[in-house]
Design a protein around this motif. Structure first.
Motif, PDB file in Angstrom:
ATOM      1  N   UNK A 154       3.223   9.578   3.878  1.00 40.25           N
ATOM      2  CA  UNK A 154       2.900   9.014   2.438  1.00 40.25           C
ATOM      3  C   UNK A 154       1.231   9.374   1.969  1.00 40.25           C
ATOM      4  N   UNK A 155       0.778  10.167   3.004  1.00 34.17           N
ATOM      5  CA  UNK A 155      -0.257  10.079   2.295  1.00 34.17           C
ATOM      6  C   UNK A 155      -1.777   9.058   2.988  1.00 34.17           C
ATOM      7  N   UNK A 203      -5.500   6.702  -3.572  1.00 35.22           N
ATOM      8  CA  UNK A 203      -6.091   6.571  -2.464  1.00 35.22           C
ATOM      9  C   UNK A 203      -6.108   5.491  -1.845  1.00 35.22           C
ATOM     10  N   UNK A 204      -5.585   5.607  -0.272  1.00 36.12           N
ATOM     11  CA  UNK A 204      -4.748   4.051   0.521  1.00 36.12           C
ATOM     12  C   UNK A 204      -5.374   3.951   1.883  1.00 36.12           C
ATOM     13  N   UNK A 212       5.539   4.035  12.437  1.00 34.93           N
ATOM     14  CA  UNK A 212       4.348   2.912  11.158  1.00 34.93           C
ATOM     15  C   UNK A 212       3.753   4.321  11.251  1.00 34.93           C
ATOM     16  N   UNK A 213       3.141   4.836  12.004  1.00 37.99           N
ATOM     17  CA  UNK A 213       2.521   6.547  12.422  1.00 37.99           C
ATOM     18  C   UNK A 213       2.804   7.657  11.690  1.00 37.99           C
ATOM     19  N   UNK A 214       4.114   7.876  11.313  1.00 42.49           N
ATOM     20  CA  UNK A 214       4.789   8.618  10.649  1.00 42.49           C
ATOM     21  C   UNK A 214       5.172   8.575   9.746  1.00 42.49           C
ATOM     22  N   UNK A 215       5.171   7.331   9.033  1.00 40.42           N
ATOM     23  CA  UNK A 215       5.948   6.541   7.097  1.00 40.42           C
ATOM     24  C   UNK A 215       4.238   7.076   7.180  1.00 40.42           C
ATOM     25  N   UNK A 240       0.843  -0.866   0.181  1.00 38.43           N
ATOM     26  CA  UNK A 240      -0.123  -0.486   0.137  1.00 38.43           C
ATOM     27  C   UNK A 240       0.894   1.206   0.152  1.00 38.43           C
ATOM     28  N   UNK A 241       2.450   1.126   0.473  1.00 38.81           N
ATOM     29  CA  UNK A 241       3.039   2.335   0.660  1.00 38.81           C
ATOM     30  C   UNK A 241       3.406   3.080  -1.208  1.00 38.81           C
TER      31      UNK A 241
END
Length: 257
Positions: A70-71, A47-48, A63-66, A38-39
């Protein structure tokens, strides 16, 4: 569907990859085949949405930051403050020359301990945001959670395509042939390692063509590390295999998620 973009949904728990080079720790990042896929979709402008659990430790923060950078929409994930992140360890040898496939391991190369636990990740999600849209669901492993979420998404989405990534044999060992047939009948696209598909077909006592047809799969993508991959599908009733080898044309280095 005019004017709407297909939504890609990743389902699982955050996994953190810890990188070592020649036995020395080099850093950590979010990993796991679902989140890798998904990244990539997000980086291409897709749209993910991420579903499942985020742990309340340092790995959860990574995880949250990355995902945010990436939106990727993580607003539907549940933060479990008392849980620790699942961990994978990637130890790159000092003589690595890009012709060898690097293996991931559950065991820390320093302490030798296993930092991996399978947990139930299905929660009572509110799927009203789908609004009859087309959905691509990306999952890994084989869990009862997967079937539950597939059923829920089928009720809410206009079109649902289920993509299963399967990179190991572990969950296959505990299921009988009829259980595997029932499970994969809910999957549309299967990406699977060569050694795993060989194990699966032996367990189900059928050929890959029989497996494709009986479970009504759209595609089976068999990956073989830096050797490339093979795409199996039925086109107008005819079974076809397309092989992609490592070459200048394809430049396949690692055909995983």
């Amino acid at each position: 569907m005019k004017g709407k973009m297909m939504i890609s949904i990743g389902f699982g728990q955050n996994i953190i990859d810890h990188y070592f080079y020649g036995g020395q720790y080099m850093g950590s990042s979010s990993g796991g085949s679902v989140w890798n896929i998904i990244s990539n979709i997000a980086s291409l402008g897709g749209k993910v949405v991420a579903l499942g659990m985020i742990t309340g430790d340092y790995g959860g923060d990574i995880f949250i930051e990355e995902m945010k950078n990436l939106g990727i929409d993580i607003s539907h994930m549940d933060i479990k403050k008392r849980l620790k992140s699942n961990a994978m360890f990637i130890d790159v040898p000092s003589n690595y020359d890009h012709n060898n496939e690097v293996k991931a391991n559950y065991k820390c190369p320093i302490c030798g301990k296993v930092h991996w636990k399978t947990r139930k990740v299905l929660e009572e999600f509110d799927f009203s945001f789908l609004d009859e849209q087309e959905v691509l669901l990306i999952i890994d492993n084989i869990k009862s959670d997967n079937i539950e979420i597939i059923k829920k998404l089928k009720e809410k989405s206009k079109v649902l395509i289920v993509a299963q990534d399967l990179g190991h044999k572990y969950n296959l060992r505990f299921k009988k042939g009829y259980e595997l047939r029932e499970y994969f009948s809910n999957v549309d696209v299967l990406q699977i390692k060569k050694e795993v598909i060989e194990f699966l077909l032996k367990r189900m006592d059928m050929t890959i063509e029989e497996f494709l047809r009986e479970c009504n799969l759209l595609k089976i993508i068999v990956t073989n590390g830096n050797e490339g991959c093979c795409i199996c599908e039925c086109v107008k009733g005819e079974y076809l295999e397309k092989r992609y080898y490592k070459s200048k044309k394809y430049n396949v280095v690692d055909s995983s998620g």
